[in-house]
Design an enzyme around this catalytic site. Structure first.
Site, PDB file in Angstrom:
ATOM      1  CD  GLN A 104      -2.788  -4.887   8.752  1.00  0.00           C
ATOM      2  OE1 GLN A 104      -1.759  -4.576   9.331  1.00  0.00           O
ATOM      3  NE2 GLN A 104      -2.862  -4.961   7.436  1.00  0.00           N
TER       4      GLN A 104
ATOM      5  CE  LYS B  81      -0.750   0.411   5.025  1.00  0.00           C
ATOM      6  NZ  LYS B  81      -0.072   1.685   5.216  1.00  0.00           N
TER       7      LYS B  81
ATOM      8  CG  ASP C  98      -1.099   5.004   5.267  1.00  0.00           C
ATOM      9  OD1 ASP C  98      -1.816   4.038   4.940  1.00  0.00           O
ATOM     10  OD2 ASP C  98       0.115   4.881   5.547  1.00  0.00           O
TER      11      ASP C  98
ATOM     12  NE  ARG D 126       2.232  -7.426  11.141  1.00  0.00           N
ATOM     13  CZ  ARG D 126       1.844  -6.695  10.115  1.00  0.00           C
ATOM     14  NH1 ARG D 126       2.623  -5.732   9.650  1.00  0.00           N
ATOM     15  NH2 ARG D 126       0.688  -6.904   9.526  1.00  0.00           N
TER      16      ARG D 126
END
Length: 776
Positions: free
Chosen positions: A256, A33, A225, A614
């Protein structure tokens, strides 16, 4: 420009080339992104959009700097400098400084940090003569912060009867007055706190339509963002600024959204398509970061949430190894497994420390991990916090313990003599220091002889000093006959440290209590380990020596090649080849404090999704069957999140536990033991007597008489193979690391080995307890 666009996949290219109108980019984990955002901004500039007309909002300065650098590489640093790019707070502070006069503030207004705000609140509570145990400054400040982030001004507060009744029910009926006085104090001082930067921007844009029009015309293209992390105040500002041209692009991932405790509202991203007409939706679903096994496992987790946007994250990467699940008996053993695995992976695959990360739900969990890494001599770095033994509350306890060992330790004494507050002020301390220098004695010795030295102190102050001396001497007496755990627990209670920390009911205050608990847990583990050392009894002096070694090894050498330790919240946006998610247990992760509603549980699940994604190559999930809580060993059960992962993606390094959970409601011990020797066959209800049992075949009976009794000195501990050890052997010990056997003495249960370790020197270990691996 075309070369950068050509590097994008089709899904990434579409939002970059979409110039006008409202749009949302739903960006899955590891989908690139940041690259899309930066190339889109550069593309807009190439299409003739003035850099001054572009506003890009981020959540961290680091993200803003990284994006601006990438854009500079594409369009040149000169034009990139003209972009309005930064965090919400930094951008709106810049606007407020230009328009401050309209709100009655000077353009050079001060921005209060949290400590400035806390001191101001404390002063107001004192002026109003309120009980600080009821009106705790941190709690009051947190409440005011929550008001501001939800656009509840002082005026709005006094119009809202429900809010006032809620504060009255919590025994804080004067909360509104404190809020009002705090706002007045900041205004008179020409200061805004962090929350004001958002609140005052909303006020500016609402009160002055001409100012709103000015910035709407300036910011014709707006990008946000991490939109899922915006709170209500940020949401309203973005809505107002983008309302005229509606060229707004938000980027985020509902999976998230993990900052509800900071006021983030997941509905901002879920409802974006309802806020604007003709919204174009783009989905970045290809994950470039992780293996297919990790990506698909993470999908099975997040699919359990009911509140979510539709997307299917996928990857073209290799399948990769399965997620490894490991069960330990205790949290200390869990730490040793993690450290051993890192050590082995480094040796076998030529990996560096920086390729590993250990993620946990709470900061207190770092203690067991730190201890294990130190024993393996693996360098590490704590992110977002101090090393466990460097945290203030832990250092306060350790300073008291240092005084128990050595009352002449003046650095320790000066730190804790008036903490918790006991009325020994700076003037008294100055007199004590002068006297100690004059008589060439320690401050503690001066205090012991306070009646023999004329320091011009009143009787009350002298008594306080005597009480402090008596307290330390009583601790020393207790230390003579008890282990380190007992002494530390006694010290933490009798000094008032725990009571002092309990006054702060904020999440930060609770974390400090958890850290003290974790110190006590570590002491239990330390004492258990000392059993294998000949002559050791788990005394306080032994523990303090161990801690001193820990702090020496933990010094920052600016070496980036270290294992990363951090909470999962801090790990967001980062990636590592190998990730350990530790403490995967019910009531720890998911947290016991975040399971009262479905929305809370779903946020915990999103947090686990963040942790798992992660990992680039290998993920480990570890948990222990028992954990020390306040020095008491309590049973734990595996987290429901492990069960929620499709089994095809998991590899159990230890046998998987049963799929049911059973928490007994009563203690089984109340029923006593079953005496099977008294059990008899009952007569059949038919009245027919039971058949006679066949006579025993002596050939089938064991020859009991031929069994020899065990020797009285036979080894009884876990190490039954100590005969394999010999002088000169190189051995590896879980706690002390690598060493060489220099002598062996005794037989059976009393057999001992004297070992010279690389770190820690020579130690004599009882082999029936020692956990040694011969490596040379």
């Amino acid at each position: 420009m075309q070369q950068y666009i050509s590097q994008l996949n089709e899904a990434q290219r579409e939002p970059v080339l979409q110039k006008e109108g409202p749009m949302i980019i739903i960006a899955g984990a590891g989908s690139g992104k940041t690259r899309v955002l930066t190339i889109r901004i550069a593309y807009l500039m190439q299409q003739g959009i003035d850099a001054f007309n572009i506003l890009s909002l981020t959540f961290t300065n680091k993200a803003a700097r990284e994006m601006k650098k990438r854009i500079s590489d594409i369009v040149g640093s000169g034009e990139a400098k003209n972009l309005w790019m930064g965090t919400f707070h930094s951008v709106f502070a810049k606007i407020l400084r230009s328009e401050a006069a309209l709100l009655g503030y000077p353009s050079n207004f001060t921005i209060y940090d949290s400590q400035d705000s806390l001191r101001a609140i404390s002063g107001i509570i004192k002026e109003m003569q309120l009980d600080r145990d009821v009106y705790k400054p941190k709690q009051v400040l947190g409440r005011i912060s929550n008001f501001k982030n939800n656009l509840i001004t002082v005026k709005a507060y006094f119009k809202d009867k429900e809010l006032q009744e809620a504060d009255a029910m919590s025994k804080k009926p004067r909360m509104g007055e404190i809020y009002e006085k705090y706002v007045e104090k900041c205004f008179k001082s020409g200061a805004m706190d962090f929350d004001d930067l958002l609140l005052k921007t909303n006020e500016l844009l609402t009160r002055y339509p001409e100012v709103l029009s000015k910035y709407q015309n300036r910011f014709r293209y707006i990008m946000v963002d991490e939109y899922q992390d915006t709170n209500h105040s940020q949401y309203l500002i973005v809505r107002a600024l983008s309302d005229k041209f509606q060229n707004i692009c938000v980027v985020g991932d509902d999976a998230q959204s993990i900052y509800a405790f900071r006021g983030a509202n997941i509905n901002n991203i879920l409802n974006f398509q309802k806020d604007y007409e003709g919204v174009k939706t783009f989905k970045l679903e290809q994950n470039y970061r992780s293996t297919r096994n990790i990506v698909e496992a993470a999908n099975t987790i997040i699919d359990k949430n009911k509140i979510k946007l539709d997307k299917i994250v996928w990857t073209a990467n290799e399948f990769g190894p399965k997620i490894k699940v490991h069960r330990s008996m205790t949290d200390a053993e869990e730490g040793r497994f993690v450290a051993s695995t890192i050590f082995e992976q480094k040796m076998q695959n030529q990996l560096t420390n920086g390729q590993f990360a250990i993620l946990y739900r709470t900061n207190a969990q770092s203690r067991a991990m730190e201890d294990a890494l130190r024993k393996r001599d693996i360098p590490y770095r704590i992110y977002g916090g101090l090393s466990f033994y460097q945290r203030k509350e832990i250092k306060d306890v350790l300073c008291y313990l240092r005084l128990v060992i050595n009352p002449k330790d003046e650095e320790a004494l000066m730190r804790v003599i008036n903490y918790p507050t006991r009325g020994i002020g700076d003037t008294t301390l100055e007199k004590l220091v002068v006297a100690a220098n004059h008589y060439k004695r320690s401050i503690f010795e001066i205090m012991q002889n306070i009646d023999k030295i004329d320091l011009k102190l009143n009787a009350g102050t002298k008594q306080k000093l005597k009480d402090f001396v008596l307290m330390i001497l009583s601790f020393q007496a207790i230390d003579q006959n008890h282990d380190a755990f007992y002494v530390t627990e006694h010290v933490a209670k009798k000094t008032g440290l725990i009571q002092e920390l309990k006054k702060d009911a904020t999440p930060e205050g609770m974390a400090k209590i958890q850290n003290i608990e974790e110190l006590l847990n570590g002491l239990k583990d330390f004492i258990e380990g000392q059993k294998e050392i000949d002559g050791a009894r788990g005394a306080l002096a032994e523990f303090m020596e161990d801690v001193a070694l820990a702090t020496d090894l933990d010094k920052d050498t600016n070496d980036e090649n270290r294992v990363a330790l951090m909470t999962i919240h801090l790990a967001k946006g980062l990636e590592f080849p190998h990730v350990f998610v530790v403490g995967m247990e019910e009531d720890l992760f998911p947290s016991a404090m975040s399971m009262s509603t479905r929305s809370e549980l779903e946020e915990e699940r999103r947090l686990f999704y963040v942790a798992l994604t992660r990992a680039e190559h290998q993920a480990y999930l570890t948990y222990s069957q028992s954990r020390y809580r306040w020095g008491k060993l309590t049973d734990s059960e595996p987290s429901r999140f492990i069960e929620e992962i499709d089994g095809q993606f998991l590899e159990y390094l230890t046998p998987a536990e049963s799929n049911y959970r059973y928490n007994p409601l009563i203690d089984k011990d109340i029923f006593g033991d079953v005496d099977k020797s008294k059990m008899r066959l009952s007569k059949p209800s038919s009245g027919i007597p039971p058949k006679k049992m066949a006579p025993k075949d002596p050939k089938l009976e064991p020859s009991v008489r031929k069994l020899k009794p065990l020797a009285a000195n036979a080894p009884s501990g876990p190490n039954l193979f100590d005969n394999n050890l010999a002088m000169g052997n190189i051995v590896l010990h879980e706690r002390f690391g690598k060493g060489q056997i220099i002598s062996i003495e005794g037989v059976g249960a009393d057999k001992k080995a004297e070992i010279k370790f690389e770190v820690g020197g020579i130690k004599k270990l009882l082999l029936r307890f020692a956990k040694l691996d011969v490596i040379g």
